[in-house]
Scaffold this active site. Structure first.
Site, PDB file in Angstrom:
ATOM      1  N   PRO A   1       0.821  -1.213   0.000  1.00  0.00           N
ATOM      2  CA  PRO A   1       0.000   0.000   0.000  1.00  0.00           C
ATOM      3  C   PRO A   1       0.857   1.266   0.000  1.00  0.00           C
ATOM      4  O   PRO A   1       1.899   1.321   0.650  1.00  0.00           O
ATOM      5  CB  PRO A   1      -0.816  -0.102   1.286  1.00  0.00           C
ATOM      6  CG  PRO A   1      -0.178  -1.155   2.098  1.00  0.00           C
ATOM      7  CD  PRO A   1       0.585  -2.044   1.168  1.00  0.00           C
ATOM      8  N   GLU A   2       0.420   2.258  -0.753  1.00  0.00           N
ATOM      9  CA  GLU A   2       1.137   3.527  -0.854  1.00  0.00           C
ATOM     10  C   GLU A   2       0.213   4.646  -0.355  1.00  0.00           C
ATOM     11  O   GLU A   2      -0.809   4.365   0.271  1.00  0.00           O
ATOM     12  CB  GLU A   2       1.591   3.735  -2.310  1.00  0.00           C
ATOM     13  CG  GLU A   2       2.453   2.572  -2.817  1.00  0.00           C
ATOM     14  CD  GLU A   2       2.858   2.691  -4.295  1.00  0.00           C
ATOM     15  OE1 GLU A   2       3.052   3.812  -4.775  1.00  0.00           O
ATOM     16  OE2 GLU A   2       2.975   1.638  -4.949  1.00  0.00           O
TER      17      GLU A   2
ATOM     18  N   ARG B   1      13.633  -3.308  -9.088  1.00  0.00           N
ATOM     19  CA  ARG B   1      12.203  -3.001  -8.988  1.00  0.00           C
ATOM     20  C   ARG B   1      11.540  -3.139 -10.355  1.00  0.00           C
ATOM     21  O   ARG B   1      12.065  -2.628 -11.338  1.00  0.00           O
ATOM     22  CB  ARG B   1      11.985  -1.562  -8.518  1.00  0.00           C
ATOM     23  CG  ARG B   1      12.298  -1.331  -7.072  1.00  0.00           C
ATOM     24  CD  ARG B   1      12.216   0.150  -6.774  1.00  0.00           C
ATOM     25  NE  ARG B   1      12.561   0.423  -5.394  1.00  0.00           N
ATOM     26  CZ  ARG B   1      11.689   0.347  -4.387  1.00  0.00           C
ATOM     27  NH1 ARG B   1      10.444   0.037  -4.612  1.00  0.00           N
ATOM     28  NH2 ARG B   1      12.070   0.601  -3.146  1.00  0.00           N
TER      29      ARG B   1
ATOM     30  N   LYS C   1       3.615   6.304   4.143  1.00  0.00           N
ATOM     31  CA  LYS C   1       2.809   5.074   4.047  1.00  0.00           C
ATOM     32  C   LYS C   1       2.395   4.569   5.430  1.00  0.00           C
ATOM     33  O   LYS C   1       1.976   3.428   5.580  1.00  0.00           O
ATOM     34  CB  LYS C   1       3.610   3.983   3.319  1.00  0.00           C
ATOM     35  CG  LYS C   1       4.062   4.375   1.905  1.00  0.00           C
ATOM     36  CD  LYS C   1       4.927   3.279   1.313  1.00  0.00           C
ATOM     37  CE  LYS C   1       5.629   3.756   0.050  1.00  0.00           C
ATOM     38  NZ  LYS C   1       6.613   2.756  -0.437  1.00  0.00           N
TER      39      LYS C   1
END
Ligand SMILES: [Zn+2]
Length: 269
Positions: A2-3, A259, A58
């Site tokens: 989650p961001e 990433r 976050k």
């Protein structure tokens, strides 16, 4: 993971439901999720109440009537569910907070944590975070001051919490697509109009994602139709091989500093 928009969705929805309610009980099933002995954690929370739910980067911060706070970071795999004894996911719950019959379940908190802090230690924990993207004080001038000349790739710079807070793998890609800029370039290479585009794309994408409820796929409670609404609106993230909504060419995936990075090689320059 989650961001900013996902945690903002949690902040709003939880705030409406648990603020002012007395914590009637607390249960800890995994000591490593918390930062003090379980007995101390439970003693501090029982009879206490949540006065406010805030978000920083976050993290969620549950402000307590006693003056202390709970600092939550869901990390990878963490989520929450608000239900009761008859309505809760069939999953291991690391921590459960009871508000009478209503219970807040913390699930998948293995890398994540729920830590008890006083004001001073909370500030130490949050001290090295960069500015909040949606803070009105974070102007285009401040944005340019912060980013122009940075030599790292845009992708890795955007996800660095010490530079700017709340952006992760998904939204760094979404912001670059919105701005029409390749995430594998550097901020140092961007012309002033491109820096402007990045700034406005960041605000636009976050406001759009918050409005849609973020991309988390787990509902917060039964009949929660809001959470996760942004998942189908993502334009590049996790869409390798799909057609770009802007130009029709295919989205590609590259690995940037280990990433996954998604972008359109055609309309992102
Ligand atoms: Zn495109």
């Amino acid at each position: 993971m989650p961001e900013l928009p996902e945690m903002e969705t949690y902040r709003k929805m939880l705030g409406e439901r648990i603020v002012g309610r007395t914590i009637s009980d607390a249960e800890v099933n995994r000591d490593k999720t918390i930062n003090v002995p379980a007995a101390q954690f439970v003693a501090e929370l029982k009879g206490n109440s949540v006065t406010r739910v805030e978000r920083r980067a976050k993290h969620l911060i549950f402000r307590l009537k006693s003056g202390s706070s709970l600092l939550l970071h869901l990390m990878l795999g963490g989520w929450m569910y608000l239900g009761d004894d008859n309505d809760n996911p069939d999953r291991t719950k690391q921590v459960i907070l009871s508000f009478g019959e209503m219970k807040l379940y913390f699930i998948g908190l293995r890398l994540g944590f729920l830590h008890l802090h006083d004001e001073q230690s909370l500030n130490v924990e949050l001290d090295d975070l960069g500015p909040e993207p949606l803070d009105p004080a974070f102007t285009i001038g401040k944005f340019k001051e912060l980013f122009s000349g940075r030599k790292g790739m845009i992708k890795t710079t955007l996800v660095n919490q010490k530079v700017i807070a709340g952006i992760g793998n998904c939204y760094s890609d979404e912001i670059c697509h919105e701005a029409g800029i390749k995430p594998v370039r550097t901020f140092a290479e961007l012309e002033p109009p491109e820096l402007n585009s990045m700034y406005h794309a960041m605000k636009t994408v976050f406001l759009r994602a918050i409005e849609a409820g973020g991309y988390m796929d787990q509902p917060l409670f039964k009949d929660d139709m809001k959470t996760g609404g942004y998942d189908k609106q993502c334009r590049v993230y996790d869409r390798e091989g799909e057609a770009c909504i802007r130009c029709g060419n295919l989205i590609i995936k590259e690995i940037v500093s280990s990433r996954k990075t998604f972008y359109c090689p055609d309309c992102q320059h």
